[in-house]
Design a protein around this motif. Sequence first.
Motif, PDB file in Angstrom:
ATOM      1  N   ALA A 280      80.730  44.087  42.438  1.00 56.47           N
ATOM      2  CA  ALA A 280      80.579  44.431  43.850  1.00 56.47           C
ATOM      3  C   ALA A 280      81.411  45.684  44.119  1.00 56.47           C
ATOM      4  O   ALA A 280      82.529  45.813  43.599  1.00 56.47           O
ATOM      5  CB  ALA A 280      81.030  43.280  44.735  1.00 56.47           C
ATOM      6  N   VAL A 281      80.863  46.588  44.926  1.00 60.43           N
ATOM      7  CA  VAL A 281      81.545  47.859  45.194  1.00 60.43           C
ATOM      8  C   VAL A 281      81.694  48.026  46.703  1.00 60.43           C
ATOM      9  O   VAL A 281      80.710  47.907  47.451  1.00 60.43           O
ATOM     10  CB  VAL A 281      80.765  49.054  44.611  1.00 60.43           C
ATOM     11  N   TYR A 282      82.915  48.322  47.122  1.00 61.49           N
ATOM     12  CA  TYR A 282      83.183  48.536  48.550  1.00 61.49           C
ATOM     13  C   TYR A 282      83.808  49.920  48.729  1.00 61.49           C
ATOM     14  O   TYR A 282      84.781  50.271  48.052  1.00 61.49           O
ATOM     15  CB  TYR A 282      84.130  47.454  49.076  1.00 61.49           C
ATOM     16  N   VAL A 283      83.254  50.715  49.620  1.00 62.94           N
ATOM     17  CA  VAL A 283      83.793  52.038  49.917  1.00 62.94           C
ATOM     18  C   VAL A 283      84.575  51.961  51.222  1.00 62.94           C
ATOM     19  O   VAL A 283      84.017  51.619  52.284  1.00 62.94           O
ATOM     20  CB  VAL A 283      82.667  53.089  50.031  1.00 62.94           C
ATOM     21  N   ALA A 284      85.870  52.268  51.141  1.00 60.30           N
ATOM     22  CA  ALA A 284      86.733  52.193  52.316  1.00 60.30           C
ATOM     23  C   ALA A 284      87.088  53.597  52.781  1.00 60.30           C
ATOM     24  O   ALA A 284      87.305  54.498  51.970  1.00 60.30           O
ATOM     25  CB  ALA A 284      87.999  51.418  51.976  1.00 60.30           C
TER      26      ALA A 284
ATOM     27  N   ILE B 197      75.147  46.273  39.899  1.00 60.89           N
ATOM     28  CA  ILE B 197      76.094  46.853  40.862  1.00 60.89           C
ATOM     29  C   ILE B 197      75.600  46.521  42.264  1.00 60.89           C
ATOM     30  O   ILE B 197      74.438  46.794  42.596  1.00 60.89           O
ATOM     31  CB  ILE B 197      76.206  48.378  40.677  1.00 60.89           C
ATOM     32  N   LEU B 198      76.469  45.937  43.060  1.00 59.08           N
ATOM     33  CA  LEU B 198      76.087  45.514  44.412  1.00 59.08           C
ATOM     34  C   LEU B 198      76.997  46.179  45.443  1.00 59.08           C
ATOM     35  O   LEU B 198      78.142  45.753  45.631  1.00 59.08           O
ATOM     36  CB  LEU B 198      76.176  43.985  44.540  1.00 59.08           C
ATOM     37  N   PRO B 199      76.527  47.252  46.105  1.00 61.48           N
ATOM     38  CA  PRO B 199      77.328  47.840  47.190  1.00 61.48           C
ATOM     39  C   PRO B 199      77.428  46.846  48.353  1.00 61.48           C
ATOM     40  O   PRO B 199      76.421  46.256  48.754  1.00 61.48           O
ATOM     41  CB  PRO B 199      76.517  49.076  47.591  1.00 61.48           C
ATOM     42  N   VAL B 200      78.633  46.665  48.875  1.00 62.54           N
ATOM     43  CA  VAL B 200      78.830  45.733  49.992  1.00 62.54           C
ATOM     44  C   VAL B 200      79.559  46.442  51.122  1.00 62.54           C
ATOM     45  O   VAL B 200      80.364  47.339  50.892  1.00 62.54           O
ATOM     46  CB  VAL B 200      79.615  44.481  49.552  1.00 62.54           C
ATOM     47  N   ALA B 201      79.225  46.030  52.364  1.00 59.14           N
ATOM     48  CA  ALA B 201      79.893  46.612  53.541  1.00 59.14           C
ATOM     49  C   ALA B 201      80.789  45.591  54.222  1.00 59.14           C
ATOM     50  O   ALA B 201      81.440  45.897  55.208  1.00 59.14           O
ATOM     51  CB  ALA B 201      78.841  47.123  54.517  1.00 59.14           C
ATOM     52  N   GLY B 202      80.818  44.376  53.722  1.00 59.46           N
ATOM     53  CA  GLY B 202      81.596  43.300  54.301  1.00 59.46           C
ATOM     54  C   GLY B 202      81.111  41.993  53.712  1.00 59.46           C
ATOM     55  O   GLY B 202      80.282  41.969  52.793  1.00 59.46           O
ATOM     56  N   ILE B 203      81.618  40.906  54.225  1.00 59.16           N
ATOM     57  CA  ILE B 203      81.178  39.593  53.746  1.00 59.16           C
ATOM     58  C   ILE B 203      80.273  38.989  54.811  1.00 59.16           C
ATOM     59  O   ILE B 203      80.741  38.520  55.860  1.00 59.16           O
ATOM     60  CB  ILE B 203      82.392  38.686  53.454  1.00 59.16           C
ATOM     61  N   THR B 204      78.977  39.044  54.557  1.00 59.63           N
ATOM     62  CA  THR B 204      77.969  38.599  55.528  1.00 59.63           C
ATOM     63  C   THR B 204      76.882  37.812  54.799  1.00 59.63           C
ATOM     64  O   THR B 204      76.860  37.723  53.573  1.00 59.63           O
ATOM     65  CB  THR B 204      77.323  39.783  56.246  1.00 59.63           C
TER      66      THR B 204
END
Length: 608
Positions: free
Chosen positions: A504-508, A478-485
């Motif tokens: 990939a996990v993104y919290v909006a 599981i990879l939490p991501v905050a954007g594409i960087t």
Amino acid sequence: MSGSILKRILIGKPLKTSALGEQKLNKLKALAILSSDALSSVAYGTEQILLVLAGIGFLAYWYSIPIAIGVLVLLVALILSYRQIIYAYPRGGGAYIVSKNNLGENAGLIAGGSLLVDYILTVAVSVSAGTDAITSAFPVLHEHNVIIACLFVVLITILNLRGVTESASILAYPVYLFVIALAVLIGTGLWKIATGDVGSVEHTPIGTAVPGLSIFLLLKAFSSGCSALTGVEAISNAVPNFKEPSAKNAVRTLTMMGIILGVLFTGITLLAYWYGISPKADETVVSQIASEVFGRSGVYYFIQVTTALILVLAANTGFAAFPLLAVNLAVDKYMPRIFTIRGDRLGYSNGIVTLGAASILLIFLFKGNTEMLIPLYAVGVFIPFTLSQSGMIKKWFTERPKNWKWKMSINLAGAIITLTVLLILFTTKFSQVWSVLIFLPIIVFIFHRIKGHYEDVAKQLRMDENHKAEKPEGNIVILPVAGITKVVDNSLAYAESIGQTIIAVYVAFDRESEKRMEEKWQAYRPDIRLVTIHSQYRSLVRPLRRFIDVIEEKGAENHNSVTVIIPQFITKKSWHNILHNQSSLLLKAHLLYRRNVIVTTVPFRFEK
């Protein structure tokens, strides 16, 4: 200035382990560093006797002489007893080891706990008394007692962190100057008495009847005077700090300390009686004697300064003995293992820092009032005194070595006297020492809980024949991501190297950003599954935890391991960290104690 540079300036360069032998003490340095507590008690031992007798009146002061003789008898018994303890237990540990080996686990823990608390009290009492001596000479500083005392503790802590040998080299001078100063004071005072040049001072003749005086008050005065014997046991706890032959050098140092302590205590008590000194709230007894003998001259200030110095530096006995006792307890798994680790300068720095912090706290709580601390101080040392003597009696009776009857009789005398003093302390000062009956059981309970934890850990870590690690069939990453960087790209590359299934996990926090992220991800890595979670309450960690809970449950059903990769960038300068949120650290803290989740941090280092 960075913390590491400041540390080097204050403490010095690290020493190699091979230099450990150079940190051992010779007899002269050991006498200074380990006897300063016992010798410094001369400055307040007599005063404690007079404070009790003052409640009866001036007529009762002559009783300070027979009381002092009683204290000297106890001193002789303790010196003879601790000589035997040093030879019998040359590895140190003193009352803790003796009591544990001969009287059982709980007796040892009571002795060890009492001494740990006593060494904290040693620092607090000594430094507070030294501050009192300074403010006696300079009354304008009286209202700053607590701050001055705390600064002294910090200074002595730093000195001890620099190493045993270095601190001993510095502290030896004030200790021997104090001995010289009091020898000059006692010698001059006795000379004036012998020549009749003592003015018209009135003192009560020995044997004068004192109406209203009870045995209870005499016993209370005697128990107060026994505060002059605190610190006698320190040498037996610190035998490993001596140069070889360590036991022989420790015994000789103990004997020298006993002789010096006996002479100085007797001299000060005799002068206080002959000059008719009464205890005052704003001036110590030693200050009054020096003023009577020399007036407010340079010699008077020399005596006050050296007295203040040794009272402050007497705290060093605690710093020398506390860490070694903590090591013995930690080796037996009753205290945290960090106390067994040597610092940069080969001293047990964790014990030193712990003692300094605890002493400062105590000074603040008691507002530097030594009269309130001394009864606790005395009880704290007479409990291990009694237990160690009793332990030695059992040792001699059980083992019966050569001359065992003579050896046992010495310890029997010591045990009877110290137990008597302990009972007197509890009887006459119960209102001041009752807290011992509460905190000692709590300390012993904590010791047992710590050992229980270590035993549980050892049991769980121990390999056995039937143990076989279960190999997972797959790894869900599981990879939490905050954007594409670049940070995400770097972490994703690592995730692909270790996992079969990557999510990939993104919290909006709003629907618009959720939709934008889904579109960007589709263009960036359509082959990697992206799960978006809408957080209505703008919480980042809680939605991630819930999602990881679900994956963890499914992974357990399918015998898959679950790895959470937390991307984290590392700033070039440490102060840059305060400019960024620490969500990665928060998430790591929440996942650390999950049974079936592996947490991995993938760092991305900035170049500027």
